[in-house]
Scaffold this motif. Sequence first.
Motif, short mmCIF file in Angstrom:
data_model
loop_
_atom_site.label_atom_id
_atom_site.label_comp_id
_atom_site.label_asym_id
_atom_site.label_seq_id
_atom_site.Cartn_x
_atom_site.Cartn_y
_atom_site.Cartn_z
N PRO A 167 0.79 -1.23 0.00
CA PRO A 167 0.00 0.00 0.00
C PRO A 167 0.82 1.28 0.00
O PRO A 167 0.28 2.34 0.32
N MET A 168 2.14 1.19 -0.28
CA MET A 168 2.95 2.39 -0.15
C MET A 168 2.62 3.43 -1.22
O MET A 168 2.83 4.63 -1.01
N ILE A 169 2.10 2.99 -2.36
CA ILE A 169 1.72 3.93 -3.42
C ILE A 169 0.21 3.89 -3.64
O ILE A 169 -0.46 4.92 -3.60
N VAL A 170 -0.35 2.70 -3.87
CA VAL A 170 -1.81 2.56 -3.84
C VAL A 170 -2.17 2.44 -2.36
O VAL A 170 -2.12 1.36 -1.77
N ASN A 171 -2.52 3.56 -1.76
CA ASN A 171 -2.42 3.77 -0.32
C ASN A 171 -3.70 3.35 0.41
O ASN A 171 -4.45 4.19 0.91
N SER A 172 -3.95 2.06 0.51
CA SER A 172 -5.16 1.57 1.16
C SER A 172 -5.05 1.67 2.68
O SER A 172 -3.96 1.84 3.23
N SER A 203 -4.82 0.19 -10.43
CA SER A 203 -3.53 0.60 -9.87
C SER A 203 -3.20 2.02 -10.27
O SER A 203 -2.72 2.83 -9.45
N ARG A 204 -3.43 2.37 -11.52
CA ARG A 204 -3.09 3.71 -12.00
C ARG A 204 -4.05 4.76 -11.45
O ARG A 204 -3.64 5.88 -11.13
N ARG A 205 -5.35 4.42 -11.38
CA ARG A 205 -6.32 5.38 -10.84
C ARG A 205 -5.97 5.79 -9.42
O ARG A 205 -6.16 6.95 -9.04
N TRP A 206 -5.49 4.82 -8.65
CA TRP A 206 -5.37 5.05 -7.20
C TRP A 206 -3.93 5.15 -6.73
O TRP A 206 -3.69 5.14 -5.52
N MET A 207 -2.96 5.27 -7.62
CA MET A 207 -1.59 5.48 -7.16
C MET A 207 -1.50 6.86 -6.50
O MET A 207 -2.04 7.85 -6.99
N PHE A 208 -0.87 6.89 -5.34
CA PHE A 208 -0.73 8.07 -4.49
C PHE A 208 -2.10 8.58 -4.00
O PHE A 208 -2.23 9.76 -3.67
N LYS A 209 -3.07 7.68 -3.94
CA LYS A 209 -4.38 8.01 -3.38
C LYS A 209 -4.81 6.87 -2.47
O LYS A 209 -4.20 5.79 -2.47
#
Length: 802
Positions: free
Chosen positions: A445-450, A545-551
């Motif tokens: 979750p470090m980038i796709v931050n769940s 993955s792309r939609r939610w990277m850094f989110k």
Amino acid sequence: MNLRFYLLAAGLTAIVFGTRAQTPSTTTYKANDRFEQMGQLLPTPNTFRTASGAPGRDFFQNRADYDIKVELDDVNQKIIGSETVTYFNNSPDELKYIWLQLEQNYFEKGSIGGITGTGSVSATGTSTAALAELTTTAGHRRGKAFDGDFGYKITAVKDKTGKPLKYTINQTMMRIDLPAPLKPGQNFVFGVDWNYNITEYYGRSGYEFFPKDGNYNYFIAHWFPRMAVYDDVNGWQHKQFLGQGEFTLIFGNYKVAITVPNDHVVAASGECQNYKQVLSATQAQRMQKAANSKTPVVIVTQAEAEAAEKGKPTGRKTWIYKADNVRDFAFASSRKFIWDAMQTDVYGDGRKIWSMSVYPKEGNPLWGQYSTRAVEHTLKSYGNRTFKYPYPVAISCHATPGGGMEYPMISFNGGRPEPDGTYSEAVKAGMIGVIIHEVGHNFFPMIVNSDERQWAWMDEGLNTFCQYLAEKEWDYNFPTRRGEPYQIVDYMKSDPSVLSPIMTSSENVINLGSNAYAKPAAALNILRETVMGRELFDYAFKEYSRRWMFKNPTPADFFRTMEDASGVDLDWFWKGWFYGVEPVDQDLVEVDWFTLNTQNPEVEKALARAEAAGKAKTVSKMRDAATQAQTVVAKDSTMKDFYNRYDPYAVTDADKKKYEDYLSSLTEDERKTLNSKNNFYTLTLKNKGGLPMPIIVRMEFEDGTDSVARFPAEIWRFNDLQINKVIATSKKVTQWTLDPFQEIADIDTENNSFPRVSKPTRFQLFKQQGGGRGGAQGPNPMQQQRQSTQPPARQGGAPKNE
């Protein structure tokens, strides 16, 4: 069962190939529920999170930047730190107070995580969990000098002018009351000073002590007061840290100055800003070489690490690290560290990324040969199915024999050979697997931050699935532990009373490894291989993955995106696999065999003759054949009449004329069907487990060939308990098998075949003397094959010591 039937030609197509709703036979019928949309199970879409699963126009994330100075006390195993935090309120809400996380307070006496541990004490054995609160704190081993004296000691909380701020500590959370409400778009700067005693390594952070040389390896994480999340889903996410649920964090930029003994090597999140000051000239030259090497180059050699083990520090040294747009910061420090690295163009786009490893000599030869190469492979494998790794470095640290833990750009991993340098295949695979897994956590979750505190599966399950794929890309024969559907069968067989749905809060999950790692990974593999297909799945997974990277996505964002990008209705799948605990158990109850009555007398009467002859072969008839000449009719010809000479299976002219008239009455399509010589099989299938899944059935034909038929899960939509399915084949089927390739995690394969195929249960003869359970394990295969009586010195594998 062999049944022949007569079909009216006009009705043939409708009867054999038509679809009919099958009336539910019992009151437990649930098909309409199972295949209805998820509805209120998912939150209502809004302007923050859309119905498609994408971030909405009003989506926001708050941010925190940190400037930290920290000292590692190697004599007392203590952390002393101070931080300046700039908190940005990007929300539409006015904030009267802010919350920080204090996970080190989990180790305080009386912490909720410690006193809620359960277990038992008995005369025959004692649970270590039961004695946790009696003998230690929170059930973990503690440092020898400060037993029981753990958790944060907050010495100052102040604003940017140095004025004290009012704060309240509640277990592992701290509220700071703001002097004035923090309005949308504003930021607030404050400082915190603290210290704490480091625990022994407990799986996430701490130290490992090496009694032979008297040194410590430190793996420092959740070590500073960190901002909690404020978002559109929970408001403040301030669930207490109970040990199992991991971390929920926000992004920010970090500048961290780490002061350690001057003979230590430090690895940390981000890029070191002062290598010239902390490395020797020789080490700096090695770094330059590693920057252009496609294989690992040793920066600190094993010989240098061994020399440092025997010496004493002469002062202190400060390593300065900078990490931008990360959600956390961790570091490792030791004088025992060997260090190797390479900077490579991972994706072929001209941008180089550092892959690094630090490890004590106890990790060689495994670590020197495999660790850094496994780091690079992970970045490449994960990046190809999600997004290119955006950070400049990824580091693998060897922390204790087993387990692993992840943080941005750095991970703490197990896998240690025997003292003589040999190792089993399981140790090697375990080490490579855990490095792939923990480095892979950079993506989830470090980038796709769940939200790990709430949904463990959103990082562990997705990451374990990607790990499974990366392991197969590392070695086709890699002994994967999780990911294949059959590997979750034993868990899904468990008593429902000890099963939790995947959609269970992290701290409440029973059997976290199976629930949050293995089951989601198997479910995603089933989606990719069986339900959606690789092309649709891979596209949708990459889109998520792309939609939610850094989110910070939620489960609904994942579920909706996977459907939105693929065009596949998966609500039945999410409900069954993620919200329920029912297993898959398909039962092939019966197969009825039918063939067309051609009405051709040449064919039909020949078949009737053969069938009658077969019925006549009873044991009595066969035994009486020896005395058939002694019967009355055989001895006296006057006892014979017309019927003794009549052949009921002979083809007559009247039979031929009737057949010609029948053929002339058929259409062209009906003649084609009549001449197809098909066999028609009606399969009766039960959904005994409850979880509806696609039906995959293999047909083995009498000529030795086979074929596989596949039917999507929607085949159960009219009746989720029992269905009939007609399959037409040109060849006779001798054996039917459900789920022949172990695709759907069926928990009982004994009822997957028709006719039933018995499988033997193996047993071992009981020996009266010798042997027995619990005996010592023999040498590993490397030790068995070793010819030399003098074990070689531990050295790295691929990297060359200079």
